[in-house]
Design a protein around this motif. Structure first.
Motif, mmCIF file in Angstrom:
data_model
loop_
_atom_site.group_PDB
_atom_site.id
_atom_site.type_symbol
_atom_site.label_atom_id
_atom_site.label_comp_id
_atom_site.label_asym_id
_atom_site.label_seq_id
_atom_site.Cartn_x
_atom_site.Cartn_y
_atom_site.Cartn_z
ATOM 1 N N LYS A 228 0.858 -1.192 0.000
ATOM 2 C CA LYS A 228 0.000 0.000 0.000
ATOM 3 C C LYS A 228 0.890 1.237 0.000
ATOM 4 N N THR A 242 -3.759 7.724 -3.198
ATOM 5 C CA THR A 242 -3.257 6.415 -2.786
ATOM 6 C C THR A 242 -3.531 5.451 -3.935
ATOM 7 N N SER A 245 -6.135 0.033 -3.998
ATOM 8 C CA SER A 245 -6.616 -0.911 -2.977
ATOM 9 C C SER A 245 -7.283 -0.121 -1.847
ATOM 10 N N VAL A 247 -8.551 1.655 1.603
ATOM 11 C CA VAL A 247 -7.792 2.282 2.700
ATOM 12 C C VAL A 247 -8.434 1.849 4.009
ATOM 13 N N CYS A 309 4.867 4.083 2.416
ATOM 14 C CA CYS A 309 4.348 2.802 1.931
ATOM 15 C C CYS A 309 4.566 1.670 2.923
#
Ligand code: GTP
Length: 372
Positions: A228, A242, A245, A247, A309
């Protein structure tokens, strides 16, 4: 390793096309306006102070009531640049001195704050009036409803309130034949990270380059074995993008804590006596090994942006690959920024030309209202 990195570079070339697809008007500078509205004492000024001025939540207890519109420029980075207008509790739309048409015309987002610890019947009718007025003037506004001060409520109670407010607000709009107005709801409190997360989502909707940034992040993480990644505005802790995927709140909170740690440590040990300002520069980076086989990695992207990340420990062994891909990512961000600057300069030039043509057409002495 080079193959992964090359894939990333190839994709970078595509991103320009998306950025050039701006469809805005010819304004020289695109600086969206965010309005904070709501009843008295609902928490508007506290939100602004906590998110953008690092005020501690307890200090907001001593804030005085706002009695005129307070305007503030937030331009901490190339991508995060907007104005926040904090309104006093009760605005009288019928007051002739209040030019709401002018205000709503240049607005990107209207945040309506509802105090969830108080009776919200009046707030809902005010929300309805505000939203319908604003929509008449500018249907492009994003309407964001902060169900605020939820720190005092249990989880069940929070969901119940959100459902009730959501239903009543939308029913009111449906009764007025305005179902097409979309309201987004957020549960917020200044006593946790929810207010930063909600603000992140509001701001993201105003960033025209968001799809490009998300795609860049997707390519970066998939080629680097990262789980992530977030792009953060370091000063406000708003994440401006972001990967695609989902959050989860805990991950976001950990990122905020990491930024705090980096800035605090840098403040104490990173600045020499002669230096002042934000202790954050090209050298800024941090690695934190969590006790769940994951590593958090923070690196500077631009003067105000940081990438944070999450990587599995075994993937972090290929740190060389991550760093190389990060280098490509950073270059791509710079290019996106350069394109944006160029587009803005062209717009400015174009509107200046239009302005001078208009002035010539009306004679040198003629008075005109500024078309901007
Ligand atoms: N429990 C709790 N209290 C909050 C929160 N946010 C703000 N408050 C409190 O609410 C009170 C009113 O906050 P303000 O920010 O002054 O409210 P305002 O909407 O700007 O008020 P006006 O300027 O009168 O329109 C203060 O005592 C804050 O400490 C929150 O998230 N939780």
């Amino acid at each position: 390793m080079n193959f992964d990195a090359l894939l990333f570079c190839d994709w970078m070339l595509d991103c320009h096309v998306q950025v050039l697809g701006f469809s805005d008007s010819l304004n020289g500078e695109v600086k969206p306006r965010i309005l904070l509205m709501g009843l008295r004492r609902s928490g508007k000024s506290s939100i602004q102070k906590v998110v953008f001025h690092k005020m501690s939540p307890n200090e907001t207890l001593f804030l005085e009531s706002t009695n005129k519109i307070c305007r503030e420029d937030v331009s901490s980075s190339s991508f995060v640049s907007f104005q926040i207008w904090d309104f006093p509790g009760q605005i009288d739309f019928f007051d002739p001195t209040f030019d709401y048409e002018m205000i709503f015309r240049g607005t990107g987002a209207l945040i309506f704050v509802i105090d969830s610890q108080d009776d919200y019947v009046e707030a809902l009718s005010r929300l309805h009036l505000t939203v319908t007025r604003a929509y008449q003037v500018n249907p492009e506004i994003n309407f964001e409803v902060f169900i605020h001060k939820v720190d005092g409520l249990s989880d069940d109670h929070k969901i119940e309130k959100q459902r009730d407010i959501h239903k009543r607000a939308n029913d009111d709009l449906a009764d007025a034949g305005l179902e097409r107005i979309h309201l987004s709801f957020y549960l917020t409190s200044i006593y946790d990270h929810s207010i930063f997360e909600a603000f992140s989502k509001v701001v993201q909707k105003l960033i025209p380059q968001l799809p490009t940034l998300e795609n860049l992040l997707n390519i970066f993480i998939s080629n680097s074995g990262i789980e992530k990644a977030f792009l953060f505005d370091v000063v406000s802790k708003i994440y401006i993008a972001t990967d695609s995927s989902p959050v989860d709140m805990q991950t976001y909170e950990l990122c905020c804590d990491m930024i705090d740690v980096v800035i605090d440590i840098s403040c104490i040990y990173g600045l020499t006596d002669s230096e002042a300002g934000l202790p954050y520069d090209k050298e800024s980076m941090a690695i934190i090994h969590l006790n769940n086989t994951r590593v958090m990695y923070l690196k500077e992207v631009t003067k105000f942006l940081a990438m944070v990340c999450f990587v599995r420990k075994d993937s972090f062994e290929r740190k060389g690959l991550i760093d190389y891909n990060f280098h490509c990512f950073k270059k791509a961000i710079q290019e996106v920024f350069d394109v944006r600057v160029k587009v803005q300069q062209n717009r400015k030039l174009l509107s200046q030309r239009r302005w001078s043509k208009l002035t010539v057409a009306n004679g040198a002495g003629g008075w005109l209202s500024n078309p901007l």
